[in-house]
Design an enzyme around this catalytic site. Structure first.
Site, PDB file in Angstrom:
ATOM      1  N   HIS A  57       0.857  -1.184   0.000  1.00 45.42           N
ATOM      2  CA  HIS A  57       0.000   0.000   0.000  1.00 45.42           C
ATOM      3  C   HIS A  57       0.892   1.233   0.000  1.00 45.42           C
ATOM      4  CE1 HIS A  57      -3.799  -2.046   1.899  1.00 45.42           C
ATOM      5  NE2 HIS A  57      -3.249  -2.783   0.941  1.00 45.42           N
ATOM      6  N   GLU A  59       0.940   3.852   1.851  1.00 47.44           N
ATOM      7  CA  GLU A  59       1.414   4.246   3.179  1.00 47.44           C
ATOM      8  C   GLU A  59       2.601   3.398   3.624  1.00 47.44           C
ATOM      9  OE1 GLU A  59      -3.216   4.298   3.471  1.00 47.44           O
ATOM     10  OE2 GLU A  59      -1.681   3.251   2.317  1.00 47.44           O
ATOM     11  N   CYS A  87      -6.188   1.753   5.819  1.00 47.18           N
ATOM     12  CA  CYS A  87      -6.807   0.508   6.262  1.00 47.18           C
ATOM     13  C   CYS A  87      -6.217   0.114   7.628  1.00 47.18           C
ATOM     14  CB  CYS A  87      -6.566  -0.590   5.234  1.00 47.18           C
ATOM     15  SG  CYS A  87      -4.849  -1.166   5.185  1.00 47.18           S
ATOM     16  N   CYS A  90      -2.381  -0.548   7.541  1.00 39.84           N
ATOM     17  CA  CYS A  90      -1.596   0.676   7.449  1.00 39.84           C
ATOM     18  C   CYS A  90      -1.697   1.492   8.732  1.00 39.84           C
ATOM     19  CB  CYS A  90      -2.033   1.493   6.239  1.00 39.84           C
ATOM     20  SG  CYS A  90      -1.614   0.683   4.676  1.00 39.84           S
TER      21      CYS A  90
END
Length: 153
Positions: A57, A59, A87, A90
């Site tokens: 992801h 992040e 999410c 993260c």
């Protein structure tokens, strides 16, 4: 700090989201900013498909990049700007990295880990709870996701 600075940083995250969409990745972008200098130290968009890595992801990528660059596992002097509410995975990484403030654009009522369904930071055992600023360029951040998923249908 003026609103222009926050918007400029979120625009950088949105640019990463647009690049992710061009790679046919879910269009989420993030930038990690050194609070004192104001410099963007890392930028990324999702790359889960390209890297065959469900943890890739935006992040996570910016956190990994800066941690490697500064040779540390914690980044308390950094702020994260991300186009969509992180999410739970993260959100946990953000906490473990000790990031000071998370700025996000669009909320994710279904899968968000900060203020939406899971709200990870409401759990007492979590050691570090960053400050959260939501709704920064919210409509632009939500629109890129709507357009991406509309094209998929």
């Amino acid at each position: 700090m003026s609103d222009d600075i926050y918007h400029t940083r979120m625009q950088a995250a949105l640019e990463e989201a647009r690049c992710a969409a061009l790679r046919d990745e879910v269009p989420i972008g993030a930038v990690l900013v050194h609070r004192e200098s104001g410099e963007i130290k890392a930028r990324a968009g999702n790359r889960t498909i390209e890297l065959c890595d469900p943890t890739a992801h935006a992040e996570i990528q910016v956190i990994r990049t800066v941690c490697l660059a500064v040779q540390a596992q914690r980044l308390p002097e950094y702020d994260l700007y991300v186009s969509l509410e992180p999410c739970p995975m993260c959100a946990a990484a953000i906490s473990f990295a000790r990031i000071e403030t998370v700025y996000f654009g669009a909320a994710d009522p279904k899968s968000g880990g900060l203020t939406s369904s899971v709200n990870l930071y409401s759990h007492a055992p979590l050691h570090h709870k960053p400050k959260i600023v939501s709704g920064l360029l919210e409509e632009e951040c939500a629109q890129i996701l709507r357009e991406f998923f509309k094209a998929k249908r």
